[in-house]
Design a protein around this motif. Structure first.
Motif, PDB file in Angstrom:
ATOM      1  N   ARG A 115       0.816  -1.216   0.000  1.00 60.65           N
ATOM      2  CA  ARG A 115       0.000   0.000   0.000  1.00 60.65           C
ATOM      3  C   ARG A 115       0.853   1.270   0.000  1.00 60.65           C
ATOM      4  O   ARG A 115       0.322   2.382  -0.037  1.00 60.65           O
ATOM      5  CB  ARG A 115      -0.928   0.018   1.220  1.00 60.65           C
ATOM      6  N   ARG A 116       2.172   1.118   0.054  1.00 64.11           N
ATOM      7  CA  ARG A 116       3.060   2.283   0.075  1.00 64.11           C
ATOM      8  C   ARG A 116       3.064   2.974  -1.290  1.00 64.11           C
ATOM      9  O   ARG A 116       2.724   2.375  -2.312  1.00 64.11           O
ATOM     10  CB  ARG A 116       4.478   1.864   0.455  1.00 64.11           C
ATOM     11  N   ASP A 117       3.496   4.240  -1.297  1.00 65.16           N
ATOM     12  CA  ASP A 117       3.443   5.000  -2.548  1.00 65.16           C
ATOM     13  C   ASP A 117       4.558   4.639  -3.522  1.00 65.16           C
ATOM     14  O   ASP A 117       4.305   4.227  -4.657  1.00 65.16           O
ATOM     15  CB  ASP A 117       3.433   6.513  -2.265  1.00 65.16           C
ATOM     16  N   VAL A 149       5.045   1.812  -6.302  1.00 63.19           N
ATOM     17  CA  VAL A 149       4.967   0.400  -5.925  1.00 63.19           C
ATOM     18  C   VAL A 149       3.896  -0.278  -6.786  1.00 63.19           C
ATOM     19  O   VAL A 149       2.778   0.228  -6.913  1.00 63.19           O
ATOM     20  CB  VAL A 149       4.603   0.254  -4.429  1.00 63.19           C
ATOM     21  N   GLY A 150       4.250  -1.395  -7.398  1.00 62.24           N
ATOM     22  CA  GLY A 150       3.270  -2.132  -8.190  1.00 62.24           C
ATOM     23  C   GLY A 150       2.859  -1.381  -9.441  1.00 62.24           C
ATOM     24  O   GLY A 150       3.699  -0.878 -10.200  1.00 62.24           O
ATOM     25  N   VAL A 151       1.546  -1.260  -9.653  1.00 60.61           N
ATOM     26  CA  VAL A 151       0.992  -0.598 -10.834  1.00 60.61           C
ATOM     27  C   VAL A 151       0.773   0.885 -10.526  1.00 60.61           C
ATOM     28  O   VAL A 151      -0.045   1.224  -9.663  1.00 60.61           O
ATOM     29  CB  VAL A 151      -0.343  -1.238 -11.255  1.00 60.61           C
ATOM     30  N   PRO A 152       1.492   1.793 -11.187  1.00 61.73           N
ATOM     31  CA  PRO A 152       1.386   3.223 -10.867  1.00 61.73           C
ATOM     32  C   PRO A 152      -0.046   3.754 -10.905  1.00 61.73           C
ATOM     33  O   PRO A 152      -0.448   4.519 -10.014  1.00 61.73           O
ATOM     34  CB  PRO A 152       2.248   3.882 -11.944  1.00 61.73           C
ATOM     35  N   ALA A 153      -0.814   3.349 -11.887  1.00 61.71           N
ATOM     36  CA  ALA A 153      -2.187   3.853 -11.999  1.00 61.71           C
ATOM     37  C   ALA A 153      -2.996   3.523 -10.756  1.00 61.71           C
ATOM     38  O   ALA A 153      -3.799   4.342 -10.277  1.00 61.71           O
ATOM     39  CB  ALA A 153      -2.856   3.256 -13.236  1.00 61.71           C
ATOM     40  N   ARG A 162      -0.421  11.439  -3.960  1.00 65.69           N
ATOM     41  CA  ARG A 162       0.861  10.824  -4.326  1.00 65.69           C
ATOM     42  C   ARG A 162       1.413  11.407  -5.621  1.00 65.69           C
ATOM     43  O   ARG A 162       2.624  11.386  -5.861  1.00 65.69           O
ATOM     44  CB  ARG A 162       0.682   9.314  -4.480  1.00 65.69           C
ATOM     45  N   ILE A 163       0.537  11.937  -6.448  1.00 66.69           N
ATOM     46  CA  ILE A 163       0.956  12.536  -7.721  1.00 66.69           C
ATOM     47  C   ILE A 163       1.898  13.708  -7.454  1.00 66.69           C
ATOM     48  O   ILE A 163       2.955  13.839  -8.088  1.00 66.69           O
ATOM     49  CB  ILE A 163      -0.290  12.987  -8.518  1.00 66.69           C
TER      50      ILE A 163
END
Length: 405
Positions: A115-117, A149-153, A162-163
């Motif tokens: 769940r981190r950014d 982390v993971g899928v940016p979208a 976070r953007i």
């Protein structure tokens, strides 16, 4: 990888982690303190994540404060130091693009890091300094990349703030935003109006103040973030950012007030327009006054050298960056404020040997009036400018000759 944790903040907090572990749970240092330690930077605070549930943390420690138990956060106070401890968790949908609709507590650190950014913020140390890196965050630190982390979208749809945090970290760390993350920022920047203005403003301030801002000044525009911030609608943000980049001396670490002064001036705002603009961004009255003073000081220096009066009237903390900026733009300009400051005979109105009551006695007045106020201001000015000695006889003679009726 194992790191020796020598920072006093870690050493003070290690007993907290070990106490949690002694009850059969896991506990780790997480987030920025881990990232900055690996970068060799000084840490300013720590965050702790644990497999222990909030009620279990409350059972382990005597002095606790519930600041968000439903989201897994408890503050533990040990030796008068507060420690924020958050239970490992996964999160449900983000219907407001900022907060999870549901939170599910888990017992696994790896699940929590999902769940981190960004990967560089998804790192953890145990109490002994053993590093846990499930998303190649160390590789990205070494490559100086900001990668979601993971899928940016998914990360940006979960929390649109976070953007802006991405460009903030680029400015602070001097890192490059990884291409897929950059594309996702551009794609989901339209979600930013859903975020509270104050939250956006805090991140923008950190972005402006980053030690690598000059190398990343146009990121706010190039990522299309500025085009989706309602308070920048109709304003030439690209021009303002270019202006800031040109105006900031390379060696100057700018404060928040000076950053927003340059931004407002770069946008072409008058001091009155800047006042309204900053209020919309929920800035404090103190910062807005500082920006007003920056406008005035900037105009004064453009018209001629500073005098004793300006050094007396304005805070040195405001004069210093204005002078540094003018010296940056004009190498022939020589800062004079420090020398003038040393020549001041008074530093505040209370330093005058006469006050309103004293002058009323000299003049035989029973109550003050507008003329008395004007006399006091002129007296203060002449003393500061060394045109009048700060001595009782000289001030009395000045008052008697001023012509108050």
């Amino acid at each position: 990888m194992k790191i020796e944790l020598t920072d006093p903040l870690f050493l003070e907090a290690q007993p907290i982690l070990k106490r949690i572990e002694s009850h059969g749970y896991e506990a780790y240092f997480v987030g920025g303190c881990v990232r900055d330690t690996l970068l060799g930077k000084t840490i300013h605070d720590i965050d702790i994540a644990s497999s222990a549930l909030p009620n279990e943390i409350e059972e382990i420690f005597y002095n606790t404060i519930d600041v968000g138990k439903e989201h897994g956060t408890i503050i533990v106070v040990e030796k008068h130091i507060p420690y924020e401890i958050t239970t490992f968790r996964t999160e449900g949908n983000y219907s407001d693009f900022r907060h999870p609709d549901t939170v599910n507590f888990v017992r696994d650190l790896r699940e929590d890091t999902l769940r981190r950014d960004f990967t560089i913020n998804a790192l953890a140390f145990d109490a002994e300094g053993q590093l846990f890196d499930y998303h190649h965050g160390v590789e990205d630190l070494q490559a100086q990349l900001i990668r979601a982390v993971g899928v940016p979208a998914e990360r940006f749809q979960e929390d649109a703030l976070r953007i802006i945090r991405a460009i903030r970290f680029a400015s602070q760390l001097g890192f490059t935003i990884e291409p897929l993350t950059f594309e996702a920022i551009q794609q989901y920047a339209h979600l930013l109006p859903k975020i509270a203005v104050e939250r956006v403003r805090i991140e923008l301030s950190k972005y402006f103040q980053g030690s690598h801002f000059k190398d990343n000044a146009l990121l706010l525009f190039d990522t299309q973030i500025s085009q989706h911030l309602p308070l920048l609608d109709g304003l030439d943000c690209q021009k303002a950012l270019q202006y800031m980049n040109e105006q900031i001396p390379p060696s100057l670490m700018i404060e928040e007030n000076f950053a927003w002064f340059l931004f407002a001036k770069g946008l072409g705002l008058t001091v009155t327009q800047a006042n309204k603009f900053l209020r919309k961004w929920t800035h404090s009255n103190h910062l807005i006054q500082d920006v007003k003073d920056f406008y005035e000081l900037d105009k004064i220096i453009q018209q001629g050298p500073l005098t004793l009066w300006e050094v007396y009237h304005y805070k040195m903390a405001l004069i210093k960056p204005i002078e540094a900026r003018h010296q940056h733009l004009n190498p022939d300009y020589q800062p004079v404020a420090k020398e003038l400051k040393s020549q001041l005979v008074i530093h505040q109105k209370a330093d005058l040997v006469a006050n309103g009551k004293t002058i009323m006695g000299w003049l035989g007045l029973e109550k003050g009036n507008a003329q008395l106020g004007a006399l006091l201001r002129e007296m203060e000015y002449q003393v500061v400018m060394r045109q009048l000695p700060n001595e009782e006889e000289a001030l009395k003679a000045f008052a008697l000759n001023y012509g108050i009726e």
